[in-house]
Design a protein around this motif. Structure first.
Motif, PDB file in Angstrom:
ATOM      1  N   THR A 373       1.083  -1.453   0.216  1.00 40.82           N
ATOM      2  CA  THR A 373       0.070   0.241  -0.057  1.00 40.82           C
ATOM      3  C   THR A 373       1.044   1.215   0.251  1.00 40.82           C
ATOM      4  N   THR A 418      -6.263  -0.730  -3.657  1.00 41.72           N
ATOM      5  CA  THR A 418      -7.612  -0.429  -2.569  1.00 41.72           C
ATOM      6  C   THR A 418      -8.687  -0.776  -2.443  1.00 41.72           C
ATOM      7  N   LEU A 419      -8.919  -2.127  -3.414  1.00 41.41           N
ATOM      8  CA  LEU A 419     -10.353  -2.813  -2.318  1.00 41.41           C
ATOM      9  C   LEU A 419      -9.929  -3.398  -1.315  1.00 41.41           C
ATOM     10  N   VAL A 421      -7.404  -2.474   0.975  1.00 38.85           N
ATOM     11  CA  VAL A 421      -7.835  -1.307   1.987  1.00 38.85           C
ATOM     12  C   VAL A 421      -8.953  -1.136   2.673  1.00 38.85           C
ATOM     13  N   GLU A 422      -9.628  -1.446   1.319  1.00 38.84           N
ATOM     14  CA  GLU A 422     -11.207  -0.335   1.811  1.00 38.84           C
ATOM     15  C   GLU A 422     -12.053  -1.545   2.628  1.00 38.84           C
ATOM     16  N   ALA A 423     -11.782  -2.722   1.812  1.00 34.62           N
ATOM     17  CA  ALA A 423     -12.182  -4.449   2.932  1.00 34.62           C
ATOM     18  C   ALA A 423     -11.620  -3.641   4.066  1.00 34.62           C
ATOM     19  N   PRO A 425     -11.344  -2.292   7.573  1.00 34.28           N
ATOM     20  CA  PRO A 425     -11.045  -0.912   8.492  1.00 34.28           C
ATOM     21  C   PRO A 425      -9.885  -0.356   9.275  1.00 34.28           C
ATOM     22  N   GLN A 428      -7.190   0.665   6.701  1.00 34.98           N
ATOM     23  CA  GLN A 428      -8.164   1.456   6.491  1.00 34.98           C
ATOM     24  C   GLN A 428      -7.592   3.460   6.998  1.00 34.98           C
ATOM     25  N   GLU A 431      -3.440   3.656   6.849  1.00 34.28           N
ATOM     26  CA  GLU A 431      -3.558   4.268   5.053  1.00 34.28           C
ATOM     27  C   GLU A 431      -3.410   5.940   5.693  1.00 34.28           C
ATOM     28  N   GLN A 432      -4.810   6.280   6.157  1.00 31.52           N
ATOM     29  CA  GLN A 432      -4.947   7.789   5.981  1.00 31.52           C
ATOM     30  C   GLN A 432      -4.860   8.510   7.172  1.00 31.52           C
TER      31      GLN A 432
END
Length: 491
Positions: A373, A418-419, A421-423, A425, A428, A431-432
């Motif tokens: 990522t 991306t998928l 990472v979004e899968a 929480p 995610q 990452e943020q």
């Protein structure tokens, strides 16, 4: 396979070949070169015997098998054994007689073995091997030579005889001819060619060594060509323990190395010894005729024209250039500078570099089944995503893969990332957090790089407004984070 000479002129080559073939192993070192010249010049088709009889042959095989002096008196198989170590001559003869080279392959145990025709006595025991003798010792060859000799050529003098033979069959090479030069020539001490053309009569007589220029005059060669054979013998002294020049005397015979060692020491063509050594080594490594490699090196204009005109030649040149550049830092630098200075090359290089990087990333993900990522986290992909990436790998590794196709495969993997990472929480969130941290760190470094004195000196209303707005945004973010911390204290 032309016939450029008269029957009498052809006879000189045919007699020299016949005489060399009747010599023993060392004398036969000249046979492949003589056979090649006889074939190339078509001398076998039409010649006169030493007795003045005119002979013509319609086939090369009849010339080889006919009894002397109308032919060589050998079988084709026997001749092919003599030229087996000379790939160029072997190819010429097999093409001429219409038979494949495989017909004449010898078992490994039979290599370098030659049995003289009629070399067995009545009891069936082979005779003792003879010492090599000069081809001009053959009465028939000498008779022909005397008929064509120059008025001042005394063939009883071994130096004159060596020079005369080289004049007649000077296109042939090999250790036989190098020996003739080595035992007959005494270069100046400085290694040059300007020694006096003639020795003082009081300092020697028949059989004396002569200068390079004098021997060149006798042979009809250039002094450079004489010195090429002289240098070949010099290398033979180092590599094959041949007698040194001061041990050799005119007319002296010594055991010679095998024919296959000749190209290790002899560099045909007008090239420096340093270049010649490298070219000979390169020819051996590539399994190519040394003569062809030397010719290519001496003809850069022809080589450039072939590269520009022919796609396969250009591809060979490109491959060779890249192979050399891997081990030649100066060449790599020159190539890189040329590409960087040319707008067309620079653009294409950027496109291909990006393509190569993306293709390598696709291969890595396909092999590992994992992606990385932007925040540096490594995530395992689900099975369906791996199967899809395996299909992308085939596209990327295809010989016709375009930059666009590779970019599309790379983008597909980015979407899988991306998928993934979004899968999750937690992933995610990390990452943020990393994204915001990098943004704030970058902003802080940029502000820290500003010199307050310089800013004050040039500040205007626009800069003041931007700085005030930035400070307001930072204060608002800080207040929001502090209030959020107070409302939701960490457990």
């Amino acid at each position: 396979m032309n016939e450029p000479h008269s029957a009498t002129g052809n006879a000189v080559l045919v007699n020299a070949l016949s005489s060399s073939m009747r010599s023993t192993l060392n004398g036969m070192e000249s046979v492949p070169g003589l056979v090649r010249q006889v074939v190339e010049e078509g001398s076998w088709r039409n010649f006169t015997t030493p007795r003045g009889e005119h002979v013509t042959h319609k086939s090369f095989e009849s010339f080889v098998t006919a009894k002397p002096t109308r032919g060589l008196g050998y079988s084709i198989d026997e001749l092919m054994r003599l030229v087996a170590d000379d790939a160029e001559t072997l190819r010429l003869v097999t093409d001429l007689i219409g038979r494949p080279e495989s017909d004449f392959e010898r078992p490994e145990s039979q290599e370098n073995v030659w049995i003289e025709p009629e070399a067995q006595d009545v009891a069936g025991e082979s005779q003792q091997e003879l010492v090599w003798r000069d081809p001009s010792d053959d009465p028939e060859a000498l008779q022909e030579a005397e008929a064509a000799a120059e008025p001042d050529a005394d063939l009883n003098d071994p130096v004159n005889r060596d020079a005369f033979e080289l004049r007649l069959v000077g296109k042939s090479g090999g250790w036989v001819w190098a020996l003739k030069v080595a035992r007959s020539v005494q270069p100046s001490k400085a290694g040059g060619h300007e020694e006096s053309d003639h020795h003082d009569p009081n300092e020697g007589g028949p059989g004396r060594k002569v200068s390079v220029s004098e021997f060149a005059r006798l042979t009809g060669w250039s002094t450079r060509r004489v010195m090429r054979y002289h240098r070949a013998w010099e290398r033979g002294v180092e590599m094959h323990a041949l007698p040194s020049f001061d041990q050799l005397k005119p007319g002296m015979d010594v055991p010679l190395p095998t024919a296959k060692t000749w190209t290790e020491c002899f560099a045909p063509g007008d090239v420096s010894p340093e270049r010649a050594e490298a070219l000979v080594t390169g020819a051996h490594e590539a399994g190519i005729s040394v003569r062809k490699v030397i010719y290519a090196a001496k003809s850069p204009g022809a080589m450039k024209a072939a590269i520009l005109a022919d796609e396969s030649t250009a591809e060979a040149a490109r491959t060779a250039l890249l192979e050399r550049a891997r081990n030649d830092s100066e060449l790599r630098t020159a190539l890189a500078r040329t590409i960087a200075d040319d707008p067309v090359f620079r653009k294409e290089t950027a496109v291909e570099s990006r393509k190569a990087e993306r293709a390598e990333y696709v291969r890595h993900v396909a092999g590992e089944g994992k992606v990385r990522t932007p925040a540096g986290q490594t995530l395992a992909l689900p099975q369906d995503a791996r199967q899809e990436i395996a299909k992308l790998l085939e596209v990327v590794n295809g010989p016709d893969a375009t930059p666009e196709a590779v970019a599309e495969a790379y983008g597909t993997i980015q979407s899988f990332t991306t998928l993934a990472v979004e899968a999750d929480p937690e992933v995610q969130l990390r990452e943020q957090r990393t994204k915001f941290s990098k943004a704030l760190s970058t902003t802080a470094k940029s502000i820290q790089a500003i010199d307050p004195n310089d800013l004050a000196a040039v500040a205007d209303d626009d800069l003041r407004e931007k700085l005030t707005e930035l400070q307001k945004q930072v204060n608002e973010l800080a207040t929001m984070i502090v209030n959020e911390e107070r409302a939701h204290p960490r457990s």
